[in-house]
Write a protein that holds these residues in place. Structure first.
Motif, PDB file in Angstrom:
ATOM      1  N   ASP A 116      38.624 126.215  51.123  1.00 40.66           N
ATOM      2  CA  ASP A 116      37.633 127.011  50.401  1.00 40.66           C
ATOM      3  C   ASP A 116      38.291 127.796  49.271  1.00 40.66           C
ATOM      4  N   ARG A 117      39.459 128.337  49.552  1.00 40.96           N
ATOM      5  CA  ARG A 117      40.187 129.096  48.524  1.00 40.96           C
ATOM      6  C   ARG A 117      40.604 128.182  47.384  1.00 40.96           C
ATOM      7  N   ARG A 118      41.079 126.992  47.697  1.00 39.45           N
ATOM      8  CA  ARG A 118      41.464 126.042  46.643  1.00 39.45           C
ATOM      9  C   ARG A 118      40.262 125.654  45.796  1.00 39.45           C
ATOM     10  N   ARG A 119      39.093 125.462  46.435  1.00 42.56           N
ATOM     11  CA  ARG A 119      37.880 125.118  45.696  1.00 42.56           C
ATOM     12  C   ARG A 119      37.483 126.249  44.763  1.00 42.56           C
ATOM     13  N   GLU A 120      37.571 127.494  45.259  1.00 44.69           N
ATOM     14  CA  GLU A 120      37.246 128.653  44.420  1.00 44.69           C
ATOM     15  C   GLU A 120      38.158 128.727  43.199  1.00 44.69           C
ATOM     16  N   GLU A 121      39.441 128.512  43.403  1.00 39.96           N
ATOM     17  CA  GLU A 121      40.391 128.559  42.291  1.00 39.96           C
ATOM     18  C   GLU A 121      40.121 127.448  41.289  1.00 39.96           C
ATOM     19  N   ARG A 122      39.797 126.249  41.784  1.00 34.52           N
ATOM     20  CA  ARG A 122      39.490 125.129  40.899  1.00 34.52           C
ATOM     21  C   ARG A 122      38.232 125.433  40.080  1.00 34.52           C
ATOM     22  N   ASP A 123      37.202 125.966  40.727  1.00 38.12           N
ATOM     23  CA  ASP A 123      35.968 126.301  40.020  1.00 38.12           C
ATOM     24  C   ASP A 123      36.206 127.373  38.961  1.00 38.12           C
ATOM     25  N   ALA A 124      37.079 128.328  39.266  1.00 40.28           N
ATOM     26  CA  ALA A 124      37.387 129.377  38.291  1.00 40.28           C
ATOM     27  C   ALA A 124      38.111 128.787  37.080  1.00 40.28           C
ATOM     28  N   ARG A 125      39.046 127.848  37.320  1.00 46.59           N
ATOM     29  CA  ARG A 125      39.755 127.201  36.209  1.00 46.59           C
ATOM     30  C   ARG A 125      38.794 126.392  35.348  1.00 46.59           C
ATOM     31  N   VAL A 126      37.870 125.677  35.965  1.00 46.02           N
ATOM     32  CA  VAL A 126      36.890 124.880  35.225  1.00 46.02           C
ATOM     33  C   VAL A 126      36.009 125.786  34.373  1.00 46.02           C
ATOM     34  N   ALA A 127      35.610 126.921  34.924  1.00 45.92           N
ATOM     35  CA  ALA A 127      34.771 127.856  34.172  1.00 45.92           C
ATOM     36  C   ALA A 127      35.513 128.405  32.960  1.00 45.92           C
ATOM     37  N   VAL A 128      36.789 128.703  33.107  1.00 48.23           N
ATOM     38  CA  VAL A 128      37.589 129.207  31.990  1.00 48.23           C
ATOM     39  C   VAL A 128      37.726 128.131  30.920  1.00 48.23           C
ATOM     40  N   GLU A 129      37.972 126.895  31.350  1.00 49.05           N
ATOM     41  CA  GLU A 129      38.095 125.792  30.385  1.00 49.05           C
ATOM     42  C   GLU A 129      36.788 125.557  29.639  1.00 49.05           C
ATOM     43  N   GLN A 157      34.533 127.815  28.929  1.00 48.09           N
ATOM     44  CA  GLN A 157      34.400 128.908  27.967  1.00 48.09           C
ATOM     45  C   GLN A 157      35.254 128.659  26.743  1.00 48.09           C
ATOM     46  N   LYS A 158      36.448 128.111  26.930  1.00 52.77           N
ATOM     47  CA  LYS A 158      37.313 127.811  25.791  1.00 52.77           C
ATOM     48  C   LYS A 158      36.701 126.723  24.914  1.00 52.77           C
ATOM     49  N   VAL A 159      36.121 125.703  25.539  1.00 58.60           N
ATOM     50  CA  VAL A 159      35.512 124.606  24.786  1.00 58.60           C
ATOM     51  C   VAL A 159      34.297 125.098  24.018  1.00 58.60           C
ATOM     52  N   GLU A 160      33.488 125.974  24.634  1.00 56.75           N
ATOM     53  CA  GLU A 160      32.282 126.485  23.989  1.00 56.75           C
ATOM     54  C   GLU A 160      32.592 127.455  22.865  1.00 56.75           C
ATOM     55  N   ALA A 161      33.748 128.094  22.922  1.00 51.90           N
ATOM     56  CA  ALA A 161      34.097 129.097  21.906  1.00 51.90           C
ATOM     57  C   ALA A 161      34.626 128.501  20.639  1.00 51.90           C
TER      58      ALA A 161
END
Length: 158
Positions: free
Chosen positions: A139-152, A154-158
């Motif tokens: 579950d922790r690994r999934r949370e970290e992966r989802d957080a990285r995807v969200a950051v990426e 945001q970078k693409v949209e910016a």
């Protein structure tokens, strides 16, 4: 009587996590809380041994047992400090993984050093505990992966 101890341990363990979260919310120093918890536990355990076994028996505890208790207590204390710092940055269920891992060494040492017999029922309980830890870790690994995807994103949209 063993079930009473199991229920008491479960309630105490859950209460410990809740009180750590309250201490963090009130911005208490983690080291002070940790010292209070482990000093209180040492005094309570020493008192319980003296009451149930008598003070003469308590004085004859082997140096190996005392050393193992100190080592396991130190590891549990370090795990608790990491837990206290971890709950500031994540969910309590994820930080709880660190605390649960601190019980692994005393369990293994108890089986190896004291030749404690492990019944089928206890072995199933240990396997379920390991499964719960693996699920928390995933579950922790999934949370970290989802957080990285969200950051990426945001970078693409910016």
């Amino acid at each position: 009587m063993p079930y009473a101890f199991l229920i008491l341990a479960t309630v105490a363990f859950g209460t410990l996590g809740i009180l750590h979260k309250v201490a963090d919310f009130r911005q208490c120093r983690a080291q002070a809380v940790n010292l209070f918890v482990f000093l209180g536990a040492a005094v309570a355990m020493g008192g319980a041994v003296a009451v149930t076994s008598g003070s003469a028996m308590a004085a004859r505890v082997s140096p190996a047992a005392i050393g193992m208790a100190l080592l396991c207590g130190l590891l549990a204390s370090l795990a608790t400090l990491n837990f206290q710092h971890g709950i500031r940055h994540g969910r309590i269920s994820t930080s709880w993984l660190v605390i649960n891992l601190s019980t692994a060494l005393p369990t293994v040492l108890s089986i190896v050093m004291y030749k404690e017999l492990v019944s089928v029922r206890r072995a199933c309980g240990l396997l379920l505990a390991v499964a719960a830890l693996v699920i928390l870790w995933l579950d922790r690994r999934r949370e970290e992966r989802d957080a990285r995807v969200a950051v990426e994103r945001q970078k693409v949209e910016a």
